[in-house]
Design a protein around this motif. Structure first.
Motif, PDB file in Angstrom:
ATOM      1  N   ARG A  83      49.944  26.758  51.220  1.00 11.37           N
ATOM      2  CA  ARG A  83      48.501  26.762  51.104  1.00 11.37           C
ATOM      3  C   ARG A  83      48.052  26.656  49.528  1.00 11.37           C
ATOM      4  N   GLY A  84      47.389  25.892  49.094  1.00 10.62           N
ATOM      5  CA  GLY A  84      47.086  26.030  47.757  1.00 10.62           C
ATOM      6  C   GLY A  84      45.613  26.653  47.670  1.00 10.62           C
ATOM      7  N   LEU A  85      45.604  27.786  46.443  1.00  2.31           N
ATOM      8  CA  LEU A  85      44.373  28.591  46.432  1.00  2.31           C
ATOM      9  C   LEU A  85      43.963  28.607  44.876  1.00  2.31           C
ATOM     10  N   ARG A  86      42.853  28.992  44.827  1.00  2.00           N
ATOM     11  CA  ARG A  86      42.360  29.364  43.573  1.00  2.00           C
ATOM     12  C   ARG A  86      41.667  30.730  43.604  1.00  2.00           C
ATOM     13  N   ILE A  87      42.353  31.643  43.005  1.00  2.00           N
ATOM     14  CA  ILE A  87      41.897  33.137  42.791  1.00  2.00           C
ATOM     15  C   ILE A  87      41.301  33.322  41.527  1.00  2.00           C
ATOM     16  N   ASP A  88      40.272  34.013  41.509  1.00  2.00           N
ATOM     17  CA  ASP A  88      39.688  34.265  40.159  1.00  2.00           C
ATOM     18  C   ASP A  88      39.564  35.763  40.067  1.00  2.00           C
ATOM     19  N   PHE A  89      39.898  36.145  38.741  1.00  2.00           N
ATOM     20  CA  PHE A  89      39.910  37.569  38.186  1.00  2.00           C
ATOM     21  C   PHE A  89      39.156  37.616  36.897  1.00  2.00           C
ATOM     22  N   SER A  90      38.579  38.466  37.003  1.00  2.00           N
ATOM     23  CA  SER A  90      37.470  38.738  35.900  1.00  2.00           C
ATOM     24  C   SER A  90      37.514  40.212  35.173  1.00  2.00           C
ATOM     25  N   PRO A  91      38.092  40.437  33.790  1.00  2.00           N
ATOM     26  CA  PRO A  91      38.507  41.475  33.283  1.00  2.00           C
ATOM     27  C   PRO A  91      36.898  42.363  33.092  1.00  2.00           C
ATOM     28  N   SER A  92      37.111  43.889  33.566  1.00  2.00           N
ATOM     29  CA  SER A  92      35.868  44.860  33.564  1.00  2.00           C
ATOM     30  C   SER A  92      36.538  46.249  33.069  1.00  2.00           C
ATOM     31  N   PRO A  93      35.760  46.894  32.868  1.00  4.77           N
ATOM     32  CA  PRO A  93      35.975  48.434  32.520  1.00  4.77           C
ATOM     33  C   PRO A  93      36.640  48.727  33.768  1.00  4.77           C
ATOM     34  N   GLU A  94      35.921  48.558  34.916  1.00  5.34           N
ATOM     35  CA  GLU A  94      36.443  49.214  36.357  1.00  5.34           C
ATOM     36  C   GLU A  94      37.620  48.683  36.466  1.00  5.34           C
ATOM     37  N   ASN A  95      37.877  47.391  36.540  1.00  4.63           N
ATOM     38  CA  ASN A  95      39.563  46.893  36.609  1.00  4.63           C
ATOM     39  C   ASN A  95      40.644  47.768  36.012  1.00  4.63           C
ATOM     40  N   ALA A  96      39.933  47.699  34.779  1.00  7.79           N
ATOM     41  CA  ALA A  96      40.782  48.363  33.669  1.00  7.79           C
ATOM     42  C   ALA A  96      41.233  49.827  33.870  1.00  7.79           C
ATOM     43  N   ALA A  97      40.267  50.535  34.464  1.00  2.74           N
ATOM     44  CA  ALA A  97      40.367  51.972  34.751  1.00  2.74           C
ATOM     45  C   ALA A  97      41.535  51.921  36.086  1.00  2.74           C
ATOM     46  N   GLN A  98      41.674  50.958  36.740  1.00  6.13           N
ATOM     47  CA  GLN A  98      42.560  50.999  37.999  1.00  6.13           C
ATOM     48  C   GLN A  98      43.826  50.278  37.414  1.00  6.13           C
ATOM     49  N   GLY A  99      44.255  50.050  36.090  1.00  7.81           N
ATOM     50  CA  GLY A  99      45.325  49.047  35.809  1.00  7.81           C
ATOM     51  C   GLY A  99      45.247  47.970  35.824  1.00  7.81           C
ATOM     52  N   LEU A 100      44.374  47.064  36.230  1.00  9.53           N
ATOM     53  CA  LEU A 100      44.200  45.773  36.513  1.00  9.53           C
ATOM     54  C   LEU A 100      43.928  45.074  35.107  1.00  9.53           C
ATOM     55  N   ASN A 101      44.740  44.160  34.675  1.00  8.63           N
ATOM     56  CA  ASN A 101      44.364  43.362  33.558  1.00  8.63           C
ATOM     57  C   ASN A 101      45.139  42.024  33.998  1.00  8.63           C
ATOM     58  N   ILE A 102      45.087  41.126  32.969  1.00  5.09           N
ATOM     59  CA  ILE A 102      45.490  39.736  33.812  1.00  5.09           C
ATOM     60  C   ILE A 102      47.067  39.718  33.849  1.00  5.09           C
ATOM     61  N   THR A 103      47.606  40.522  33.126  1.00  5.56           N
ATOM     62  CA  THR A 103      49.189  40.709  33.152  1.00  5.56           C
ATOM     63  C   THR A 103      49.503  41.383  34.347  1.00  5.56           C
ATOM     64  N   SER A 104      49.156  42.568  34.685  1.00  8.31           N
ATOM     65  CA  SER A 104      49.576  42.874  35.943  1.00  8.31           C
ATOM     66  C   SER A 104      49.047  42.000  37.107  1.00  8.31           C
ATOM     67  N   VAL A 105      47.709  41.640  37.165  1.00  8.81           N
ATOM     68  CA  VAL A 105      47.414  40.571  38.232  1.00  8.81           C
ATOM     69  C   VAL A 105      48.250  39.465  38.414  1.00  8.81           C
ATOM     70  N   ARG A 106      48.696  38.994  37.232  1.00  6.96           N
ATOM     71  CA  ARG A 106      49.538  37.827  37.386  1.00  6.96           C
ATOM     72  C   ARG A 106      51.109  38.298  38.122  1.00  6.96           C
ATOM     73  N   GLN A 107      51.406  39.493  37.694  1.00  7.03           N
ATOM     74  CA  GLN A 107      52.680  40.093  38.383  1.00  7.03           C
ATOM     75  C   GLN A 107      52.543  40.462  39.822  1.00  7.03           C
TER      76      GLN A 107
END
Length: 717
Positions: free
Chosen positions: A173-197
């Protein structure tokens, strides 16, 4: 004032990174060649190759090595044309690129040795320039991919587009997944580097595209990353990995191809360049956040040396505490502290050892290139399969075992694999196959095997060359082919007659590393060599014991079993003449094992050892063992078990191994020395080699070391 640039450290960093990119480029070129042979197209591998060359060119320009810049630039141009046109690389392009990589490698080596760097070969540069073809229309168009906006489609270069379409056509399956940086995501340890991993563990990421968007509650940073992926995972798992919801996943589709509008070639090329820059920027950002640093191996060696000193100091402290206890001092609190200190020291050992580990996959990265070169020079068709998993080795062990593995692989190509015509006459596939597998056999050992489907080893021919009787099994045949100086080749070739022999393979695996070498061969079917080697050789868990008044140590991984000897299970083999070592047998779980006395082997005054009065009934053995808890260590050599009786076991502990490097003090069966805290050197035994020596002495067929020979006695005196 700014500190001056340390050029030496900068150059060292360049050499390390250049080596990594050269290894990666070689591996990717071999993958591309394999894909061409299988009539496949690997666009992602081509892109990875392009990045390696692009980075290598930039690094070389920074240190001023212009010949490397020229070669890498021409190779990069060939790949860029193929990428932009969607055309596959030809075999000629792969061959020239491999020549280019070798040319770069030679110049990097010259630079590292502070020698003049040769100018780029005009012949090579001209050949690379001739490969540049005018871009042709791509086989797939952007209009075939649905679910993406024109802006996102414009960010995909042809190779990425083809990679997406190929994956979707194969059932993913081909998919597009969007990720938007935010303070809430950062507090959970989510940034583009961790999301890519996280997403990368569930999907194949084709591209990550940053997009500027209007500021909103969902996108407080006015930035969104679109991850274009191929995956078989569930939507819920992908959404969780991206810190999103399933409704944010956009499926991609394939539509019928439509004619491409004219006049957009330049714009598409500009978009490709911009996409490439975006990707490079994202990669640089990720590299800064990855948390990985390069450490010179000498620093790790220094840390290991200091740890070794601490281990020896702990031995001395243990002896001191034992002395106080014997004098009646209350040492309970001190013993508790010592126990905690031992645990912490073991944890420190684990951490330093892990830092020194290298992956076996990394160790064997150059083997495919070796096989390719030998296959071409010998006019044989050979395929190589590497199955290394996540196995790791201490760097010191890896450096020692690599030449042995290379020699076994070279032997497989040169001696074992038949020519295509010969294989077809035997009903085999034209391509011979070599398989290198490894896995962690235990917490302290790695098992590595090299198999081929070739002609097998001709025992009669080997025996004739060695001037020995025909062996009755594979174990005996292995003994013959590892004899020093033995070769079955009538003449030296480009691939044989120049390097080490099988005796050196055995010496490395068994003598130097204290491991085991076994072999299985069948005529017309193939041969498998198996090496069991320790993961580390500097600080090991070991058993210590006494023979007479002398202490010895043997690595824990070498001992299969420790048994208390029961006199009724020990009996003597009748011997028609007096041999240099008495032949004694041990019954153990329905099996009969040769039993050797280490005190007798080393010429020591044994305490409670078996004497010459042993009889098959064991009655004399009862007298010899009365009042003495005699113990035996059981080891395995070439699949056969042997037992060694010792006078008294001292315990299990960590020991620091000091190898015997001076050839004047080396002896078969002694692999090094250690310090158990009493200030005296303690010998580290290689029981596998000693079993061979003891067998020869007991059978009277060899004139090796014995109690009458000074070689072993001098080491244990």
């Amino acid at each position: 004032m700014a500190e001056p640039l340390d050029r030496a450290e900068f150059v060292q960093g360049y050499l390390v990174e250049a080596e990594e990119h050269l290894v990666s480029a070689t591996a990717n070129l071999l993958r591309i060649e394999q894909a061409i042979n299988n009539h496949e197209r690997p666009p992602r591998v081509v892109r990875d190759l392009f990045r390696s060359l692009h980075t290598l060119k930039g690094l070389s320009a920074m240190v001023g090595i212009e010949p490397i810049v020229e070669i890498a630039h021409e190779m990069e141009a060939v790949l860029r044309v193929a990428d932009q046109s969607g055309a596959p690389l030809s075999k000629e392009a792969v061959e020239l690129s491999l020549r280019g990589v070798r040319a770069i490698e030679q110049r990097v080596r010259a630079f590292s040795k502070k020698k003049p760097v040769a100018a780029a070969s005009p012949k090579l540069l001209d050949a690379l320039r001739l490969l540049r073809l005018a871009p042709s229309s791509a086989e797939t168009t952007r209009d075939q991919l649905t679910g993406l906006s024109p802006a996102l489609l414009g960010k995909l270069v042809p190779a990425e587009l083809e990679q997406l379409l190929q994956g979707m056509q194969s059932g993913k399956r081909g998919l597009r997944i969007d990720f938007s940086p935010s303070p809430e995501n950062a507090a959970q340890g989510l940034n583009i580097t961790s999301v890519r991993q996280r997403v990368g563990e569930l999907a194949e990421i084709i591209k990550v595209v940053p997009q500027a968007v209007p500021k909103s509650e969902a996108t407080p940073g006015s930035l969104t990353f679109a991850l274009l992926v191929l995956s078989d995972a569930e939507d819920a798992a992908l959404a969780e990995a991206a810190g999103s919801v399933t409704s944010a996943l956009v499926p991609l589709g394939i539509a019928a191809a439509e004619p491409k509008p004219a006049g957009n070639d330049d714009a598409a090329a500009d978009d490709d360049k911009e996409a490439e820059l975006d990707e490079d920027d994202a990669t640089e950002s990720e590299a800064l956040q990855r948390g990985t640093i390069r450490v010179d191996i000498s620093r790790l060696d220094d840390a290991l040396d200091k740890l070794s000193a601490l281990v020896v100091t702990r031995f001395r402290l243990t002896h001191a505490v034992a002395g106080l206890r014997q004098r009646g001092v209350d040492v309970r609190e001190l013993t508790s502290v010592l126990s905690e200190h031992s645990r912490e020291l073991r944890h420190l050992r684990t951490s330093i050892t892990r830092a020194r580990m290298v992956s076996v996959a990394q160790l064997l990265e150059r083997v495919p290139l070796i096989v390719r070169g030998m296959s071409r020079s010998s006019h044989k068709q050979v395929s190589l399969q590497l199955d290394t998993g996540r196995a790791e080795l201490d760097k010191a062990v890896a450096e020692r075992i690599f030449p042995a593995v290379v020699h076994l692989v070279r032997n497989a190509v040169d001696h074992a694999i038949e020519t295509p015509e010969e294989r077809q006459r035997q009903g085999k596939a034209a391509y011979g196959e070599i398989i290198v597998r490894c896995f962690q056999h235990s917490d302290s050992q790695l098992e590595l095997s090299i198999s081929d489907d070739g002609r097998g080893i001709d025992g009669q021919r080997v025996a004739a060359k060695a001037g020995r009787p025909l062996p009755v099994d594979d174990r005996g045949l292995l003994e013959l082919i590892t004899l020093p100086g033995l070769s079955t080749q009538e003449r030296a070739t480009e691939n044989s007659g120049r390097g080490m022999g099988m005796d050196i393979v055995k010496r490395i695996a068994v003598g130097t590393l204290g491991g085991e070498l076994t072999m299985r061969t069948e005529a017309g079917v193939g041969t498998t060599f198996t090496l069991r080697i320790p993961l580390s050789i500097s600080i090991l868990d070991a058993f210590s014991f006494e023979c007479g008044a002398q202490s010895f140590v043997v690595p824990l991984a070498m001992v299969e079993e420790i048994v208390e000897l029961d006199p009724v299970d020990v009996f003597r083999v009748p011997q028609p003449h007096k041999n240099r070592l008495e032949a004694t047998l041990l019954r153990r779980r329905g099996e009969t094992l040769p039993l050797f006395n280490l005190s007798e082997l080393f010429g020591l005054a044994a305490v409670g050892a078996f004497g010459t009065a042993l009889s098959p009934t064991g009655s004399a053995a009862v007298k010899a063992l009365r009042g003495v808890a005699s113990t035996a260590l059981i080891v395995r050599r070439h699949g056969v078990r042997f037992a060694f009786s010792v006078d008294r076991m001292l315990g299990q502990q960590e020991v620091v191994i000091r190898p015997l490097e001076d050839p004047l003090v080396k002896a078969d069966g002694i692999s090094g020395t250690t310090d158990l805290g009493d200030g005296r050197p303690t010998l580290v035994l290689d029981l596998s080699t000693l079993s061979e020596t003891a067998s020869e002495l007991a059978s009277g067929v060899a004139s090796g070391p014995s109690s009458s020979d000074p070689s072993l006695k001098e080491h244990v005196a």
